[in-house]
Design an enzyme around this catalytic site. Structure first.
Site, PDB file in Angstrom:
ATOM      1  N   ASP A   1       2.695 103.038  25.443  1.00 22.67           N
ATOM      2  CA  ASP A   1       2.278 104.314  26.022  1.00 22.67           C
ATOM      3  C   ASP A   1       1.380 105.026  25.028  1.00 22.67           C
ATOM      4  OD1 ASP A   1       3.826 104.200  28.228  1.00 22.67           O
ATOM      5  OD2 ASP A   1       5.497 105.326  27.384  1.00 22.67           O
TER       6      ASP A   1
ATOM      7  N   ASP B   1       9.358 105.157  29.254  1.00 20.26           N
ATOM      8  CA  ASP B   1      10.316 106.251  29.135  1.00 20.26           C
ATOM      9  C   ASP B   1      10.868 106.701  30.481  1.00 20.26           C
ATOM     10  OD1 ASP B   1       7.933 107.302  29.954  1.00 20.26           O
ATOM     11  OD2 ASP B   1       7.572 108.483  28.147  1.00 20.26           O
TER      12      ASP B   1
ATOM     13  N   ASP C   1       9.848 103.057  34.836  1.00 19.54           N
ATOM     14  CA  ASP C   1       9.452 102.039  33.859  1.00 19.54           C
ATOM     15  C   ASP C   1      10.500 100.945  33.720  1.00 19.54           C
ATOM     16  OD1 ASP C   1       7.092 103.308  33.283  1.00 19.54           O
ATOM     17  OD2 ASP C   1       7.935 104.477  31.638  1.00 19.54           O
TER      18      ASP C   1
HETATM   19  P1  ATP Z   1       1.720 107.904  28.761  1.00 24.50           P
HETATM   20  O1  ATP Z   1       2.947 108.422  28.091  1.00 24.50           O
HETATM   21  O2  ATP Z   1       1.898 106.661  29.551  1.00 24.50           O
HETATM   22  O3  ATP Z   1       0.530 107.855  27.874  1.00 24.50           O
HETATM   23  P2  ATP Z   1       0.966 110.288  30.108  1.00 24.50           P
HETATM   24  O4  ATP Z   1       1.988 111.214  29.617  1.00 24.50           O
HETATM   25  O5  ATP Z   1      -0.421 110.452  29.627  1.00 24.50           O
HETATM   26  O6  ATP Z   1       1.412 108.838  29.966  1.00 24.50           O
HETATM   27  P3  ATP Z   1       1.708 110.992  32.761  1.00 24.50           P
HETATM   28  O7  ATP Z   1       2.780 111.829  32.211  1.00 24.50           O
HETATM   29  O8  ATP Z   1       1.995 109.994  33.809  1.00 24.50           O
HETATM   30  O9  ATP Z   1       0.937 110.221  31.656  1.00 24.50           O
HETATM   31  O10 ATP Z   1       0.555 111.953  33.235  1.00 24.50           O
HETATM   32  C1  ATP Z   1      -0.525 111.502  33.974  1.00 24.50           C
HETATM   33  C2  ATP Z   1      -1.471 112.638  34.258  1.00 24.50           C
HETATM   34  O11 ATP Z   1      -0.816 113.632  35.049  1.00 24.50           O
HETATM   35  C3  ATP Z   1      -1.946 113.382  33.026  1.00 24.50           C
HETATM   36  O12 ATP Z   1      -3.114 112.844  32.524  1.00 24.50           O
HETATM   37  C4  ATP Z   1      -2.160 114.794  33.515  1.00 24.50           C
HETATM   38  O13 ATP Z   1      -3.443 114.924  34.051  1.00 24.50           O
HETATM   39  C5  ATP Z   1      -1.173 114.943  34.632  1.00 24.50           C
HETATM   40  N1  ATP Z   1       0.019 115.654  34.177  1.00 24.50           N
HETATM   41  C6  ATP Z   1       0.790 115.354  33.110  1.00 24.50           C
HETATM   42  N2  ATP Z   1       1.811 116.192  33.000  1.00 24.50           N
HETATM   43  C7  ATP Z   1       1.714 117.071  34.032  1.00 24.50           C
HETATM   44  C8  ATP Z   1       2.480 118.181  34.483  1.00 24.50           C
HETATM   45  N3  ATP Z   1       3.586 118.561  33.865  1.00 24.50           N
HETATM   46  N4  ATP Z   1       2.063 118.824  35.576  1.00 24.50           N
HETATM   47  C9  ATP Z   1       0.972 118.449  36.229  1.00 24.50           C
HETATM   48  N5  ATP Z   1       0.201 117.422  35.870  1.00 24.50           N
HETATM   49  C10 ATP Z   1       0.558 116.719  34.778  1.00 24.50           C
END
Ligand code: ATP
Length: 895
Positions: A335, A636, A640
């Site tokens: 990730d 996480d 997954d």
């Molecule tokens: P990884 O840990 O795999 O790198 P990530 O944390 O970047 O993943 P996700 O948490 O799946 O990925 O988030 C994907 C997308 O969703 C983000 O790029 C963001 O644009 C949006 N996003 C993340 N958190 C939130 C939230 N709390 N509310 C709204 N949109 C969100």
């Protein structure tokens, strides 16, 4: 625990009104259980954990230690020697069997206990109301009747009958496979309702995606629906590893060979007219000599030490085979957020139609300000409409909270949302309207929307991935507060520019609605008004770049798999050096469009997978494995779990991971840090090295002992060494000398080698040649020694004592050489493993005892030897180690 009490728990509660459940479980729907009640139930019902399916009780596990082909040979030898009246011999043989059994049992129990303890380290907590107050307890302490509080982001800790749900939605995919969140209420249901449709129940292991709720625990631990599934699919966690399986096969083959040789030598001797009793003793000597008795214990101990070393480096091993597999990892799929980066978000730029802003200050402290392009400090109050709305949407459509501990501001909840709250504070935003409904964020949906009541009317706020929010908008808010048609291209251009700097960019939107009727995804589409972008910085972890480099040196490919935008992911990947060797970037959408036959080549050249859904992770793991890769995959979320299970090493996040992911993982990172995976791989390689060292050290002795006896029988000479003496050598040297190799520090340059081929044989040709060489030296040396002593007028006992000491001394010198398979013993430093020095001292004392102490002389049929004999013994041992040293110099590349 009596089974009647266990079954007491199993009953359906969805068909009962709450007050009946309360009566049935003798609890209080407002104050919960009292502490004494909870303690009492805890001892009756046991911990709220899924049982480790331990296959057998202690006695059976003790006896199971005998279930080993090589031990059968020993047992038969013991019985026959007893029948033949050789009491001392049979006592020693049985003694060895018992010692082996106990050592095996203790080792196995300790390894299991250590794994259990490590598993316990990664258990979670639950919120419970007891004696009328809410407190946090380890979820293992929940009992039936407990009043449990859950909120968004929690993993449901037990099966609960809902008492008070508030807009509760739960992701039950772990249990039912249904990927859309299910909404919950407390209404009574017909008895025949299927588990997936029991909307008044919360099931253990499922994930609360939004809302809050209070429920009565009706089933805990194994009695939950999750426990039921666990029982169905949960294979017993065994201590078996690919290596132990290989060795089990090896010992079977070895047994057959040994028995055949023993039978042949017995036959040859008897045919030549020797006494059958003597020939049998000789055959027994051959058999016990050739059996590597210390091997099983050495393997478990080495693995256990590996587990402990990894735990010290923040990698908690949940399944023993992982220790070994880790060393062979060829690809790490990781990730981004939180693993390669700190997951400490700070909004550093805001862009709106009509103005872009810089935000000063780092971290979660509110000391910082929103500055316009001219450097004017902006407050929410005085800000133009798009900025004000962007700040408001970020703060309102938000489940996180800021708390302060020891004077430091901390985020409770999602760091992305925490950053938006901090931004709102910096701009002095005063309060948000009350929320009435939520469409929660999920990795699939990639946005979140909330409905609020605002002075008689309703307002919707949304935030999320730019392309998803733009998909819901048709208009944008102008600087004057007037709505205009959406200029999606301009927004996207700006988002790309910000993302290319490695910033995580979220879009915000809002709209006013007349009533709160249809607040659904479908109803929102096309109605929202885009307000602005918030760009946040999430710095790469300090150790990540070095760890990525180290993996590359070790021949391990690192692939980033993230839900984030491709441009953000690419910028971070570049900073970490992930793209240095020319890997490309693919998005989830591009991945989905690939044809099956294009897939393998595409994933090989790709280093960054962006906007990937959890389902695609599974496909990636499978494709990599099909190419023969050994895959470590991090995860996480609840979704997954399948990918974690499929990967050769499922790596779950200890801090941010859900319990479900942790349960699915083979390893849990207590610090969530990518560098820890690299550390664990390094330790895994060390463990494998140490196992190989032990095998390379121990096998020559066994081979030589067998061969010396065989030679004696074939030429009709007296045995140079007796069965009991052989057992002495094998047992004492394994414990005092060989086991110390398990403590050997990792070799220098261990992460500069290519990963081990998982299909490669345990011993390379080079190592087998070395084993052969040392065996030959032992056979030649002991034979010469025995005959020389006899020729020089020594008694048979003295000649055997000399041969016995020779075996041990050659092993002792050879032990130092085995500390490194390639480097000379002088280079690694004689004193760098103090355990070995202790073991050597112990062994020398043992040799003096068996040579000079009268009781030992009677037991082992030895006799005192003089200084000149000792000098010859040491001379041969030195010569042998010289030969090995030369062999090492000549053939370095044997690994
Ligand atoms: P990884 O840990 O795999 O790198 P990530 O944390 O970047 O993943 P996700 O948490 O799946 O990925 O988030 C994907 C997308 O969703 C983000 O790029 C963001 O644009 C949006 N996003 C993340 N958190 C939130 C939230 N709390 N509310 C709204 N949109 C969100």
């Amino acid at each position: 625990m009596p089974t009647t009490e266990r079954t007491e728990q199993v009953s359906s509660h969805h068909d009962l009104p709450v007050h009946e459940v309360v009566l049935l479980l003798e609890t209080d729907p407002a104050a919960g259980l009292s502490e004494p009640q909870a303690r009492d139930r805890r001892s009756r019902f046991g911990p709220n954990t899924l049982p480790q399916t331990r296959s057998a009780g202690p006695l059976l596990r003790l006896l199971r230690q005998l279930h080993h082909p090589l031990i059968y040979v020993l047992l038969v030898s013991g019985v026959v020697t007893l029948v033949l009246g050789e009491r001392v011999d049979s006592t020693v043989i049985f003694g060895v069997v018992v010692v082996n059994m106990i050592v095996g049992f203790v080792q196995e129990s300790r390894a299991e206990a250590a794994l259990d303890a490590l598993r316990a380290m990664v258990r979670t907590e639950a919120k419970v109301i007891r004696d009328g107050t809410q407190r946090t307890v380890p979820s293992a302490d929940l009992v039936p009747g407990d009043l449990v509080v859950v909120e968004a982001g929690d993993r449901v800790p037990a099966d609960l009958r809902l008492v008070r749900p508030a807009e509760l939605a739960v992701d039950e995919s772990a249990l039912t496979g249904e990927s859309l969140p299910v909404t919950k209420d407390e209404a009574v249901l017909p008895p025949a309702t299927a588990v997936a449709d029991r909307h008044n129940m919360l099931h253990s292991g499922t994930l609360v995606t939004s809302g809050t709720g209070v429920g009565i625990a009706v089933a805990t631990g194994a009695e939950t629906e999750l426990g039921e599934i666990h029982r169905l699919v949960g294979s017993a966690d065994s201590l078996e590893t690919p290596l132990t399986r290989k060795l089990a096969w090896f010992s079977k083959v070895l047994t057959v060979v040994i028995l055949a040789l023993a039978a042949v030598s017995f036959g040859v001797g008897v045919a030549r007219g020797e006494s059958p009793v003597e020939m049998f003793t000789a055959a027994v000597a051959l058999a016990v000599g050739a059996i590597p008795e210390g091997l099983p214990a050495a393997i478990t101990i080495t693995l256990a030490i590996g587990v402990a070393r990894m735990a010290r480096r923040q990698a908690v091993i949940r399944r023993l085979p992982a220790v070994e597999t880790l060393g062979g990892t060829t690809v790490i799929c990781t990730d981004k957020t939180g693993t390669l980066t700190e997951n400490q978000m700070t909004v550093c730029a805001v862009w709106t139609p009509g103005g872009s802003y810089e935000v000063s200050g780092a971290g979660y402290a509110a000391d910082g300000a929103v500055l316009s392009e001219e450097g004017t400090v902006m407050t929410a109050e005085a800000a133009p409409a798009p900025l004000r709305s962007t700040l408001l949407a970020g703060a309102a459509c938000n489940d996180a909270a800021l708390t302060s501990r020891d004077g430091r501001v901390e985020v409770v909840g999602d760091p992305t949302e925490g950053a938006m709250l901090v931004l709102a504070r910096k701009a002095a935003l005063a309060g948000v309207p009350a929320r009435v409904a939520t469409i929660p964020f999920s990795s699939e949906r990639q946005y979140m929307a909330t409905l609020h009541e605002d002075t008689g009317s309703y307002v919707v706020f949304a935030k999320g991935a730019v392309e998803r929010i733009l998909g819901l908008c048709t208009a944008q808010l102008g600087p004057d507060g007037v709505t205009r048609p959406l200029d999606a291209a301009a927004v996207q251009r700006e988002a790309e520019t910000l993302a290319a700097q490695g910033l995580r960019v979220l879009a915000t939107a809002m709209t006013r609605v007349g009533d709160c009727g249809a607040f659904t995804e479908d109803a929102l589409r096309g109605t929202l008004v885009f307000t602005g972008l918030q760009a946040m910085l999430d710095p790469p972890r300090p150790a990540a770049a070095a760890a990525v480099r180290s993996c590359r040196d070790a021949g391990i490919a690192v692939k980033m798999i993230t839900g984030d935008h491709a441009a953000t992911a690419t910028a971070i990947a570049r900073r970490l050096g992930l793209l240095d060797v020319g890997g490309g970037v693919l998005t989830g959408a591009e991945l989905a469009a690939l044809r099956d036959e294009e897939f393998p080549a595409a994933i090989e050249r790709t280093a960054v997978f962006a906007r990937v859904s959890p389902e695609q992770k599974l496909r990636l793991v499978e494709a990599l494995q099909a190419r023969g890769d050994v895959v470590a995959m991090t995860g996480d979320g609840v979704n997954d779990a399948p990918a974690l299970r499929q990967a050769d090493i499922g790596v779950a996040m200890g801090k941010s991971g859900t319990e479900v992911a942790k349960e699915a993982g083979d390893m849990v990172l207590t610090d969530d840090d990518f560098a820890t995976i690299e550390a664990a791989v390094e330790e895994g390689r060390g463990v494998f090295d140490n196992l190989t060292k032990f095998i390379v050290w121990t096998l020559p002795t066994n081979m030589a002992e067998g061969l010396v006896i065989l030679a004696a029988i074939l030429v009709g000479s007296a045995l140079p060494i007796l069965p009991t003496q052989i057992l002495w050598i094998n047992m004492t040297t394994a414990v005092a000398l060989g086991l110390m190799l398990a403590f050997e520090p990792k070799e220098r340059g261990i992460m500069l080698r290519a990963p081990r081929d998982p299909h490669r044989a345990l011993l390379t040709r080079g190592l087998m040649l070395r084993i052969g060489l040392v065996s030959a030296l032992l056979v030649g040396g002991s034979w010469w020694m025995f005959q020389w002593e006899l020729g020089a007028g020594a008694s048979l006992e003295q000649a055997r004592t000399a041969a016995l000491n020779l075996f041990v001394m050659v092993e002792l010198f050879y032990l130092f050489s085995c500390r490194s398979l390639t480097r000379s013993m002088w280079r690694i430093g004689l004193f760098s493993n103090r355990w070995i020095l202790g073991g050597v001292t112990f062994q020398i004392l043992g040799q003096l005892a068996i040579t000079y102490v009268p009781v030992m002389q009677r037991l082992f049929e030895t006799a005192p030897i003089g200084t000149d004999t000792w000098l010859r013994v040491l001379g041969v041992a030195l010569l042998a180690s010289l030969v090995v040293a030369i062999d090492k110099r000549l053939r370095r590349e044997i690994l």
